[in-house]
Design an enzyme around this catalytic site. Structure first.
Site, PDB file in Angstrom:
ATOM      1  N   CYS A  95       0.870  -1.206  -0.044  1.00  0.00           N
ATOM      2  CA  CYS A  95       0.024   0.127  -0.073  1.00  0.00           C
ATOM      3  C   CYS A  95       0.755   1.447   0.057  1.00  0.00           C
ATOM      4  O   CYS A  95       1.315   1.632   1.063  1.00  0.00           O
ATOM      5  CB  CYS A  95      -0.874  -0.040   1.267  1.00  0.00           C
ATOM      6  SG  CYS A  95      -1.964   1.511   1.364  1.00  0.00           S
ATOM      7  N   GLY A  96       0.980   1.855  -1.041  1.00  0.00           N
ATOM      8  CA  GLY A  96       1.831   3.008  -1.309  1.00  0.00           C
ATOM      9  C   GLY A  96       1.502   4.193  -0.525  1.00  0.00           C
ATOM     10  O   GLY A  96       2.174   4.968   0.164  1.00  0.00           O
ATOM     11  N   HIS A  97       0.135   4.660  -0.830  1.00  0.00           N
ATOM     12  CA  HIS A  97      -0.704   5.651  -0.026  1.00  0.00           C
ATOM     13  C   HIS A  97      -0.400   5.663   1.425  1.00  0.00           C
ATOM     14  O   HIS A  97      -0.249   6.412   2.275  1.00  0.00           O
ATOM     15  CB  HIS A  97      -1.836   5.964  -0.452  1.00  0.00           C
ATOM     16  CG  HIS A  97      -3.066   5.167   0.270  1.00  0.00           C
ATOM     17  ND1 HIS A  97      -3.401   3.939  -0.083  1.00  0.00           N
ATOM     18  CD2 HIS A  97      -3.615   5.659   1.349  1.00  0.00           C
ATOM     19  CE1 HIS A  97      -4.478   3.463   0.943  1.00  0.00           C
ATOM     20  NE2 HIS A  97      -4.601   4.550   1.886  1.00  0.00           N
ATOM     21  N   GLY A 282      -0.370   4.813  -4.640  1.00  0.00           N
ATOM     22  CA  GLY A 282       0.998   4.565  -4.444  1.00  0.00           C
ATOM     23  C   GLY A 282       1.667   3.330  -5.187  1.00  0.00           C
ATOM     24  O   GLY A 282       2.564   3.371  -5.996  1.00  0.00           O
ATOM     25  N   SER A 283       1.200   2.230  -4.841  1.00  0.00           N
ATOM     26  CA  SER A 283       1.920   0.742  -5.461  1.00  0.00           C
ATOM     27  C   SER A 283       1.434   0.670  -6.868  1.00  0.00           C
ATOM     28  O   SER A 283       2.084   0.466  -7.677  1.00  0.00           O
ATOM     29  CB  SER A 283       1.472  -0.286  -4.534  1.00  0.00           C
ATOM     30  OG  SER A 283       0.107  -0.222  -4.472  1.00  0.00           O
TER      31      SER A 283
END
Length: 357
Positions: A95-97, A282-283
């Protein structure tokens, strides 16, 4: 007089580019496992971790598009902490965010001391590997922006055809900590000319764009694409089957280059079972960078301006090339929105909750 209400836990909520992230720093349940990846594997339906996820994610305490994470011990001394990411359908590999939000939280909460240089590195163990949040603070020590440095990302496969109710759709697969199906939204305009187009909304009657009025139709097609790729051999992770499968579908609008020379695209990511990322993802942005780098569309030192369906932006580029692909860095901002104490009333028959989508 006692109310009988039981306090379950406290969370700190952030948003990153409009996408929520609910942080539980001290989960009140045991989350077994020797690593974050194993903790995710053991967080099965009926486990204490999954019961807590449902309570915090489902309505009325959450909603269909809620996202969050449980802070855990790191895998070893190489990270500041670990995190078990969750959403309404379970636990995710990346999870990028959320990583950006965790970086901002770690600095603001004093979990990681602020570096006097103005850039503080927060290292986090996640199920797909180890990621970094480079938090840029202002003169007052506030997180002004966060760089998400992801695991090595790569283009997995190109030109896969998936049958949908709009007709055949061509997708590429890319890895950014999870597998994403990348779809140029423009191609849906031709596909939507079929007699079945009305089954998924107005997409056949309007220009095919990543805009809010097309969201219902895009969710439906995104679900179909994910289902159509179930079991596809290119979605199998070569080293760890726990990371296999398509996590989400990313619909992309291409806008060409900005006067600055940056590449400009808009996307919406439909992940899990019809969940929508309000941020540019994000990802997913990391996966997009890897795919654009592989095809030569994104230059070695060029930046991708990745816009979300609500107009928020991430800026992303290739930090370095490795034997496993490229290491993307995605820059955005995360902001605190609430501190909440969650309770359970013993007379409440809506525990852990419900979801309408």
């Amino acid at each position: 007089m006692s109310t009988g209400v039981t306090t379950v836990c406290t969370s700190v909520d952030f948003h990153t580019g409009g996408e929520p992230f609910r942080i539980v720093a001290e989960p009140p349940v045991e989350i077994p496992g020797r690593s974050v990846a194993q903790r995710r594997e053991l967080a099965v339906p009926g486990s204490p971790a999954d019961d807590l996820r449902k309570l915090l994610c489902l309505e009325p305490r959450g909603h269909a598009d809620m996202y969050g994470g449980f802070i855990t011990e790191p895998n070893d001394d190489g990270a500041d902490f670990g995190v078990l990411f969750w959403h309404k359908d379970g636990f995710s590999t990346a999870c990028g965010h959320g990583t950006m939000a965790l970086g901002a939280w770690a600095v603001s909460a004093g979990v990681v001391a602020i570096d006097p240089s103005g850039t503080t590195e927060v290292t986090i163990d996640v199920p797909s590997g180890q990621v970094r949040a480079q938090v840029h603070t202002d003169a007052e020590g506030r997180a002004a922006s966060v760089d998400f440095v992801n695991v090595p990302s790569r283009l997995v496969a190109s030109g896969i055809t998936v049958d949908t109710s709009l007709g055949p759709v061509t997708v590429d697969l890319a890895w950014g900590g999870a597998v994403y199906a990348l779809v140029d939204v423009a191609q849906l305009g031709a596909a939507a000319g079929s007699s079945q187009a009305d089954e998924v909304g107005r997409l056949g009657e309007v220009s095919c764009e990543v805009v809010p009025e097309n969201l219902t139709a895009l969710i439906a097609v995104g679900r179909e694409i994910k289902a159509g790729l179930a079991g596809h051999p290119d979605t199998v992770h070569p080293e760890d089957d726990r990371l296999s499968g398509v996590y989400g579908t990313i619909f992309v609008d291409r806008f060409g280059s900005l006067p600055s020379g940056e590449l400009h695209q808009r996307n919406v990511t439909v992940f899990a079972d019809g969940q929508v990322d309000r941020s540019p993802c994000g990802s997913g942005t990391a996966a997009r960078v890897a795919a654009l780098h592989a095809t030569g569309e994104l230059g070695a030192r060029q930046t991708l301006v990745h816009e979300s369906i609500v107009g928020t932006r991430f800026r992303a580029r290739v930090l370095e090339e490795t034997a496993d692909g490229v290491v993307p860095v995605v820059t955005g901002s995360a902001h605190r929105v609430a501190t909440s104490t969650f309770e359970v009333d013993p007379l409440d028959d809506l525990v852990p909750g419900f979801v309408l989508r």
